[in-house]
Design a protein around this motif. Structure first.
Motif, mmCIF file in Angstrom:
data_model
loop_
_atom_site.group_PDB
_atom_site.id
_atom_site.type_symbol
_atom_site.label_atom_id
_atom_site.label_comp_id
_atom_site.label_asym_id
_atom_site.label_seq_id
_atom_site.Cartn_x
_atom_site.Cartn_y
_atom_site.Cartn_z
ATOM 1 N N ARG A 71 -64.627 -41.922 -41.612
ATOM 2 C CA ARG A 71 -64.048 -43.148 -41.199
ATOM 3 C C ARG A 71 -62.781 -43.535 -42.070
ATOM 4 N NH1 ARG A 71 -64.808 -45.071 -36.689
ATOM 5 N NH2 ARG A 71 -63.727 -46.955 -37.510
ATOM 6 N N SER A 72 -62.807 -42.930 -43.277
ATOM 7 C CA SER A 72 -61.608 -42.993 -44.331
ATOM 8 C C SER A 72 -60.455 -42.010 -43.681
ATOM 9 C CB SER A 72 -61.867 -42.816 -45.699
ATOM 10 O OG SER A 72 -62.252 -41.455 -46.089
ATOM 11 N N ASP A 73 -60.788 -40.987 -43.527
ATOM 12 C CA ASP A 73 -59.962 -40.035 -42.897
ATOM 13 C C ASP A 73 -59.318 -40.442 -41.391
ATOM 14 O OD1 ASP A 73 -60.611 -38.226 -44.780
ATOM 15 O OD2 ASP A 73 -61.701 -37.109 -43.584
ATOM 16 N N ILE A 74 -60.123 -41.241 -40.726
ATOM 17 C CA ILE A 74 -59.496 -41.682 -39.386
ATOM 18 C C ILE A 74 -58.413 -42.886 -39.765
ATOM 19 C CG2 ILE A 74 -60.163 -43.230 -37.601
ATOM 20 C CD1 ILE A 74 -62.552 -41.507 -37.368
ATOM 21 N N ALA A 75 -58.800 -43.702 -40.604
ATOM 22 C CA ALA A 75 -57.861 -44.522 -40.964
ATOM 23 C C ALA A 75 -56.554 -43.967 -41.844
ATOM 24 C CB ALA A 75 -58.286 -45.690 -42.290
ATOM 25 N N LYS A 80 -50.772 -42.708 -40.618
ATOM 26 C CA LYS A 80 -49.675 -41.659 -40.563
ATOM 27 C C LYS A 80 -49.300 -41.898 -39.049
ATOM 28 C CE LYS A 80 -51.447 -37.918 -43.693
ATOM 29 N NZ LYS A 80 -52.046 -36.678 -43.750
ATOM 30 N N LEU A 81 -50.094 -42.238 -38.097
ATOM 31 C CA LEU A 81 -49.357 -42.176 -36.717
ATOM 32 C C LEU A 81 -48.644 -43.276 -36.711
ATOM 33 C CD1 LEU A 81 -49.692 -41.511 -34.032
ATOM 34 C CD2 LEU A 81 -51.641 -43.003 -33.761
#
Length: 163
Positions: A71-75, A80-81
């Motif tokens: 979840r932190s990686d997705i955030a 970045k996106l």
């Protein structure tokens, strides 16, 4: 009842209390014998339930940690996106400005010092930026004066190799 108590002697009262205590002890012993020895509150079922709960906690700890990490990686990737999308918007805006010939001409005049045919171009020497560069060179010259000649020579070669 108070009158009745006064009628009995102390010895009689003590005997009655002793008999009551003996009856209580007798009843407690009978209960113990009837129900068997007192068992602990932790039964086999409770121990099995505790073992199952502990194993579930241990089994779910790693997947939960992985989930939180993902979840932190997705955030982070979403952040970045959004930064990339902002950069794309800036570049599209710059591309649109570069389609305008007047803007391109202004950039060529400012950065490349282009002039139109018939115009006379002037460049003013000694502005604040040149003064700062001159000071930097003087400080660098003072530093190199204190160093050995071969170090200065090799530093110059290294600087010449850089693009």
């Amino acid at each position: 009842m108070a009158a009745e108590r006064e009628r009995f002697s102390t010895a009689t009262r003590l005997r009655a209390l002793g008999e009551q205590a003996a009856a209580r002890v007798y009843r407690a012993q009978n209960r113990r014998l009837r129900h068997g020895p007192r068992r602990s509150r932790l039964t086999g079922r409770a121990a099995l339930l505790a073992l199952v709960l502990c194993s579930l906690v241990v089994a779910l700890a790693y997947p939960t940690r992985t989930y939180v990490s993902q979840r932190s990686d997705i955030a982070e990737e979403r952040r970045k996106l959004s930064e990339t999308e902002e950069r794309v918007a800036e570049l599209r805006e710059l591309k649109a400005r570069l389609q305008d010939p007047a803007y391109v001409e202004r950039l060529a005049r400012e950065h490349l010092h282009y002039v139109r045919a018939g115009e006379t171009g002037y460049i003013v020497q000694g502005n604040a930026d040149d003064e700062a560069d001159r000071r930097e060179r003087q400080e660098a010259d003072r530093e190199t004066a204190d160093r050995a000649w071969y170090r200065t020579f090799f530093d110059g070669l290294d600087r010449a190799d850089r693009p």
